[in-house]
Every structure is written in structure tokens, then in C-alpha cells.
Write a protein that holds these residues in place. Structure first.
Motif, PDB file in Angstrom:
ATOM      1  N   MET A 138      79.868  41.066  49.540  1.00 48.61           N
ATOM      2  CA  MET A 138      81.030  41.165  50.339  1.00 48.61           C
ATOM      3  C   MET A 138      81.938  42.082  49.928  1.00 48.61           C
ATOM      4  SD  MET A 138      81.512  37.129  51.801  1.00 48.61           S
ATOM      5  CE  MET A 138      80.814  36.385  53.079  1.00 48.61           C
ATOM      6  N   ASN A 139      81.992  42.407  48.659  1.00 40.78           N
ATOM      7  CA  ASN A 139      82.881  43.104  47.936  1.00 40.78           C
ATOM      8  C   ASN A 139      84.311  42.670  47.755  1.00 40.78           C
ATOM      9  OD1 ASN A 139      83.487  45.545  46.395  1.00 40.78           O
ATOM     10  ND2 ASN A 139      84.027  46.699  48.501  1.00 40.78           N
ATOM     11  N   GLU A 184      77.820  41.398  62.847  1.00 40.71           N
ATOM     12  CA  GLU A 184      77.512  43.040  62.116  1.00 40.71           C
ATOM     13  C   GLU A 184      78.536  43.831  62.963  1.00 40.71           C
ATOM     14  OE1 GLU A 184      74.112  44.755  60.467  1.00 40.71           O
ATOM     15  OE2 GLU A 184      74.169  45.748  62.399  1.00 40.71           O
ATOM     16  N   ARG A 185      79.443  44.627  62.190  1.00 43.24           N
ATOM     17  CA  ARG A 185      80.359  45.600  62.797  1.00 43.24           C
ATOM     18  C   ARG A 185      79.943  47.125  62.469  1.00 43.24           C
ATOM     19  NH1 ARG A 185      80.959  44.164  66.277  1.00 43.24           N
ATOM     20  NH2 ARG A 185      82.682  44.979  67.135  1.00 43.24           N
ATOM     21  N   PRO A 186      79.397  47.936  63.475  1.00 42.87           N
ATOM     22  CA  PRO A 186      79.127  49.121  63.303  1.00 42.87           C
ATOM     23  C   PRO A 186      79.916  50.159  62.281  1.00 42.87           C
ATOM     24  CG  PRO A 186      78.926  48.703  65.643  1.00 42.87           C
ATOM     25  CD  PRO A 186      79.531  47.603  64.771  1.00 42.87           C
ATOM     26  N   GLY A 187      79.639  50.571  61.655  1.00 49.18           N
ATOM     27  CA  GLY A 187      80.250  51.540  60.314  1.00 49.18           C
ATOM     28  C   GLY A 187      80.722  50.875  59.296  1.00 49.18           C
ATOM     29  N   THR A 188      80.593  49.575  59.108  1.00 53.14           N
ATOM     30  CA  THR A 188      81.023  48.931  57.930  1.00 53.14           C
ATOM     31  C   THR A 188      79.895  49.307  56.764  1.00 53.14           C
ATOM     32  OG1 THR A 188      80.253  46.873  58.680  1.00 53.14           O
ATOM     33  CG2 THR A 188      82.463  47.111  59.124  1.00 53.14           C
ATOM     34  N   LEU A 189      80.389  48.958  55.593  1.00 54.64           N
ATOM     35  CA  LEU A 189      79.375  49.067  54.632  1.00 54.64           C
ATOM     36  C   LEU A 189      78.240  48.253  54.675  1.00 54.64           C
ATOM     37  CD1 LEU A 189      79.882  50.327  51.491  1.00 54.64           C
ATOM     38  CD2 LEU A 189      80.074  48.208  50.874  1.00 54.64           C
ATOM     39  N   ALA A 190      78.439  46.870  55.055  1.00 55.35           N
ATOM     40  CA  ALA A 190      77.464  46.111  55.291  1.00 55.35           C
ATOM     41  C   ALA A 190      76.385  46.591  56.309  1.00 55.35           C
ATOM     42  CB  ALA A 190      77.991  44.515  55.731  1.00 55.35           C
ATOM     43  N   ALA A 191      76.814  46.999  57.282  1.00 58.98           N
ATOM     44  CA  ALA A 191      76.124  47.400  58.517  1.00 58.98           C
ATOM     45  C   ALA A 191      75.294  48.629  57.819  1.00 58.98           C
ATOM     46  CB  ALA A 191      76.877  48.071  59.611  1.00 58.98           C
ATOM     47  N   ARG A 192      75.742  49.269  57.023  1.00 58.04           N
ATOM     48  CA  ARG A 192      74.866  50.748  56.491  1.00 58.04           C
ATOM     49  C   ARG A 192      74.082  50.353  55.436  1.00 58.04           C
ATOM     50  NH1 ARG A 192      78.942  53.920  54.380  1.00 58.04           N
ATOM     51  NH2 ARG A 192      80.728  52.719  55.047  1.00 58.04           N
ATOM     52  N   LYS A 193      74.411  49.204  54.636  1.00 54.95           N
ATOM     53  CA  LYS A 193      73.553  49.001  53.355  1.00 54.95           C
ATOM     54  C   LYS A 193      72.458  47.524  53.605  1.00 54.95           C
ATOM     55  CE  LYS A 193      75.176  49.148  49.199  1.00 54.95           C
ATOM     56  NZ  LYS A 193      76.362  49.089  48.054  1.00 54.95           N
TER      57      LYS A 193
END
Ligand code: SAH
Ligand code: F3S
Length: 491
Positions: free
Chosen positions: A323-324, A386-395
């Protein structure tokens, strides 16, 4: 060190309800030819509600009048939240409800403000045809101009984010106020980049507001009869003012800059000095940035409430890393230990997310066990969205099935209810100083107010004897998981 600048004056603006429904009088200096009555609705966090008060101030300075009846409004504004998908869904449903109104009233202007406006930008105008104006959180000074453009029949948008805007000179118009408690925004944006969170994208870079304007706003509120202020920021512990310029880490300031810097603990003390009769609360603290001097300052001033919102998010260090969040389970528990060693009766609440990417049953069990260790007074609990564009959504893959997320969330909620009830039962027989907020929701013969630890207490009494804004001592007799019940005692 810090010296107060008496020149800054932030008066308290109140809505003049008596003028509602009056025909609108155009002001000579009005910069645009829009219609006059606006209605504003807010969703999401306290910061959004506070922002709506800034918007109200900007619009009233432009000559418009506020209405609480959207049927009467010429301009409807929705201040939106983008934190989870269901928050956005609520806004879309609300916009659908305004569709019929727009058909009846061709001149009606509909504006979307806040985080959803910032996230979707132009797409919002395409997806929601009834929307005329889109304004992001740093674009509110531009609203009179945007509304003027819409008045001429064109769509208008400003979603520019700023590194400086704090609206520090704007005196918020207190909407839906009980006349006792108010929010004061002390900073904007967030630089933390928790991997699940959309806020850094929708609210931009972190910046702190000038301390004089904060203290002046608190003083003006006190003089207008308010008795409680909540200092707001996404991450209050990294508040930093050193006389101008963009935010830097305290450690990176020169010795001279460090000498005159105001950090969060200093700011708390400055606001607490306004009056011992003014209660101070703040939100939100971040476990990675919270320092001992903040807790010591809380202990030093009786009027800084013994309550801290310290979101943990998960009890598993593996999840926290993903979650950083910048702390482990052990480091979080150390901070809790530090709080309790300095302020033993401090109320503590948290935010928890169930079912973040790759969360196992073992991770979930660790969340339940950290709840058992801390025994929070209160918790805000969500399942991961999930929120588009967040680090979690990308990774990361959003791979915990919805039923599993929901089941884990319900276990978390159930445990919290048990803990809240236990806490409240322990309060039986204790006497608390309560700030009267008004009548209780259920009865005109009962009053309601909060104690230091932010718990709502209901007790018999009348407003004529104990008006809103007065302090009373209340002894607790009974409770539910949400509320304490008691009676007034002399001490
Ligand atoms: N620092 C902020 C946090 C804002 S978001 C503050 O001042 O409160 C509030 C809470 O929403 C977070 O602490 C987190 O628990 C939750 N949240 C954020 N993003 C989320 C997401 N994508 N899914 C589920 N919950 C989320
Ligand atoms: Fe969001 Fe984390 Fe900031 S939860 S608001 S990125 S502290």
C-alpha cells in the motif's frame, strides 16, 4: 520564531437565510451575468464540506445568493468525491435526478466540482450531458467566470491543479452550521502516494496554508460564538510553514529557516492559545509522519481534544508495504504505545481497507488481530475499490473476489462494533465535560454533545438552560455501540 500578523483578518461569514427567496438584486460590480441563486451539495470527506464553504464565499462575493432548495436554484453545484467507485456512482445517480429539472428549467446551470471533476475532466462533460461546468479543487476562484461562460450557453471547465493555492485569504461561508463547530482547512493536497489512493491525483501536491490566516480564522470563529474547530488536512503531521515558498521537508530547510518554521505541533499550540474555551480537533494524522511533539502538545493544552484519527489500513506489514504506507505493523503499534504512554485516555480511531490486492486470509487475520491489540474506539471501514490511474491499478491485480472482500469487511465491522460497545461500557460511571451541540435527534427534552474523545453523549436538559456552545459535566449511565447516555452533574 513565530510572530502573529495582526493585519490578517478572516471574518466569519454566515448565510443570511432571511434573504432566501427574495428577488435577486444584481450588484453593480458583478463580473458576470449569471442567474443569482445557487444550491450546493457536498459528498465525501470533511475537506469537501469545508471546500463548499469556500465556494459559497467566492460566489457570494460575486453577488450570488445561497439557497437550500434546489428547485429554486439557478445554479446547482455538486462537490464530489472520487475515493471509491460507489462514491462516484452516488453522484451520477444524483445527476440523473436533476435531469428532469433541467428539462423544465432551460436556464438551469449544473456544475460538478471536486475530486470527480478533477479525475474525469472533459470526459465528465461528454459522459454526463446535463453538466455545464466542471471545476477541480484548485479552480474555485475561477467559478464566477466559468458560470458566466455557461450562462452564455457554452460548456466551461477548469481542472488545473496548483502548487500554491490554499484559499488562505478566503473567509468561508459557514453552511449547515450548528454555530458551535467549524472546520478550518490548514493545508491542501497530498504527497504520500499510498498505492490505492486517488487523492494525490485529484487534489494535487501538498501545500500548507499561512499560519496567521489559520489563527485569525479560529479567533474570528471563537468571537462569533463557535467553541470547536477541526483543523483539516490529508496529512496534518507534515504541515510546514517557513515563511513562503513551496513545501520542503523540514530536514531540508536551512538552519535559519528551521528556526522560524511552524510545524504541526507549533500550529496546534498557536490555535489552542486563541482561548481555553475553544476546543481543537484535527484530522488526519498519518502514522509515518506523526511525531512525539504533537502528542506532547495535545497533553499540554487541555482544550486540544484527546482524540486522534490514525488510519492503519491493514494489520499486515506485507500489505502495508504494498500500500506504500511507509510503516510496518510494529512501527504502527509503537506509535499507539507512544500515544497511550503520554495520554492514557486518548480516543483512537482508524480507517481500514479489506481485500486489497493479493490480501490472503492470513493478512486479513492480521488486520483483525491489530484491531484486538489497539481496541479502537471507532473505525471507518471499506472494501478495496480500484481507482484508475493509481499505482495499485497500474501495478497490481485487483484479485480478491467481491464476495471475499465483503465477507472480510463484515468480520471487521462486527469486531469493531464489539470493541466500540466495550469502550462505551467502560465509560459507565465516568463524568465527562461535554460541549452542547443542540437537541438530540430523538427527543426535544434531550441534549446532545461530544466529550473530549469525540463520543456523542445524550442527556436530559433544555437549550434555555444549557445553550448550544456551553460546556456541561455529564455522568454516563448507559450506552449503545454508537452513543453514551447520561445525566448532568455539577462536577
Ligand atoms: N488522508 C486522508 C485519507 C483520505 S481517504 C484523510 O484525510 O482522511 C479516506 C480513507 O478512504 C483512507 O484512509 C482509506 O481507508 C480509504 N480509501 C482510500 N482509497 C480507497 C480505495 N481505493 N478503496 C477503498 N478505500 C479507500
Ligand atoms: Fe490518500 Fe494516503 Fe494521502 S490515503 S490522501 S495518499 S495519506
Amino acid at each position: 520564531m513565530y510572530e502573529s500578523d495582526a493585519k490578517i483578518n478572516i471574518p466569519v461569514k454566515q448565510i443570511d437565510e432571511s434573504r432566501q427567496g427574495e428577488p435577486f438584486q444584481r450588484k453593480e460590480d458583478r463580473p458576470f451575468d449569471a442567474s443569482g441563486l445557487y444550491y450546493i451539495e457536498s459528498y465525501g470527506c470533511q475537506m469537501n464540506f469545508s471546500d463548499s464553504e469556500i465556494v459559497a464565499s467566492i460566489l457570494s462575493d460575486a453577488g450570488m445568493h445561497h439557497t437550500t432548495d434546489y428547485h429554486a436554484a439557478d445554479v446547482i453545484l455538486i462537490n464530489t468525491c472520487a475515493i471509491r467507485d460507489n462514491a462516484e456512482q452516488r453522484v451520477r445517480n444524483r445527476l440523473a435526478q436533476f435531469q428532469a429539472l433541467k428539462k423544465e428549467k432551460r436556464n438551469l446551470t449544473i456544475g460538478v466540482l471536486g475530486c470527480m471533476a478533477e479525475r474525469l475532466k472533459k470526459k465528465l462533460l461528454e459522459e454526463e450531458k446535463i453538466v455545464d461546468v466542471v471545476a477541480g479543487p484548485d479552480a474555485y476562484r475561477d467559478l464566477p467566470k466559468l458560470l458566466a461562460t455557461a450562462d452564455e450557453g457554452q460548456k466551461a471547465i477548469n481542472t488545473l491543479l496548483s502548487r500554491e493555492e490554499t484559499y488562505g485569504d478566503i473567509s468561508p461561508v459557514r453552511l449547515q452550521s450548528n454555530g458551535v463547530s467549524a472546520f478550518i482547512s490548514i493545508m491542501r493536497g497530498c504527497d504520500n502516494m499510498c498505492s490505492f489512493c486517488v487523492v494525490p491525483f485529484t487534489r494535487g501536491r501538498e501545500r500548507s496554508r499561512q499560519p496567521d490566516s489559520i489563527v485569525s480564522e479560529a479567533r474570528a470563529l471563537f468571537e462569533a460564538g463557535y467553541r470547536e474547530v477541526t483543523l483539516l488536512g490529508q496529512n496534518v503531521d507534515s504541515y510546514l510553514w517557513f515563511g513562503g515558498g513551496a513545501k520542503k521537508d523540514f530536514g531540508k530547510l536551512s538552519a535559519e529557516e528551521q528556526g522560524r518554521a511552524i510545524r504541526f505541533a507549533d500550529l496546534l499550540a498557536l490555535v489552542a492559545e486563541v482561548s481555553p474555551e475553544l476546543r481543537i480537533r484535527f484530522s488526519t494524522s498519518n502514522p509515518q509522519d506523526m511525531t512525539r511533539d504533537v502528542i506532547e502538545t495535545m497533553a499540554r493544552y487541555e482544550n486540544i481534544c484527546n482524540y486522534i484519527h490514525l488510519p492503519v489500513q491493514s494489520g499486515s506489514s506485507r500489505m502495508l508495504k504494498k500500500m506504500n504506507r511507509g510503516y510496518s505493523r510494529e512501527e504502527y503499534l509503537e506509535k499507539i504505545g507512544m500515544i497511550r504512554s503520554i495520554i492514557p485516555d486518548c480516543g483512537i480511531s482508524s480507517d481500514i481497507i479489506a481485500g486489497f490486492c493479493s490480501e490472503s486470509e492470513e493478512d486479513h487475520r492480521l488486520t483483525l488481530s491489530i484491531m484486538e491489540e489497539v481496541k479502537y474506539d471507532m473505525n471507518y471501514m471499506f472494501y478495496y475499490s480500484e481507482r484508475p490511474g493509481t499505482l495499485a491499478a497500474r501495478k497490481y491485480e485487483d484479485d480478491v473476489p467481491l464476495e471475499v472482500k465483503k465477507r472480510r469487511l463484515s468480520e471487521i465491522i462486527e469486531l469493531q462494533q464489539k470493541h466500540s460497545l466495550e469502550h462505551n461500557r467502560q465509560d459507565a460511571g465516568k463524568t465527562f465535560k461535554v460541549l452542547v451541540e443542540g437537541l438530540s435527534k430523538k427527543s426535544r427534552e434531550e441534549l446532545a454533545g461530544r466529550n473530549d474523545q469525540n463520543k456523542m453523549i445524550v442527556f436530559r436538559g433544555s437549550l434555555s438552560e444549557y445553550p448550544a456552545g456551553s460546556y456541561v459535566n455529564v455522568k454516563v449511565d448507559d450506552c449503545s455501540s454508537a452513543t453514551l447516555m447520561g445525566h448532568i452533574v455539577s462536577k
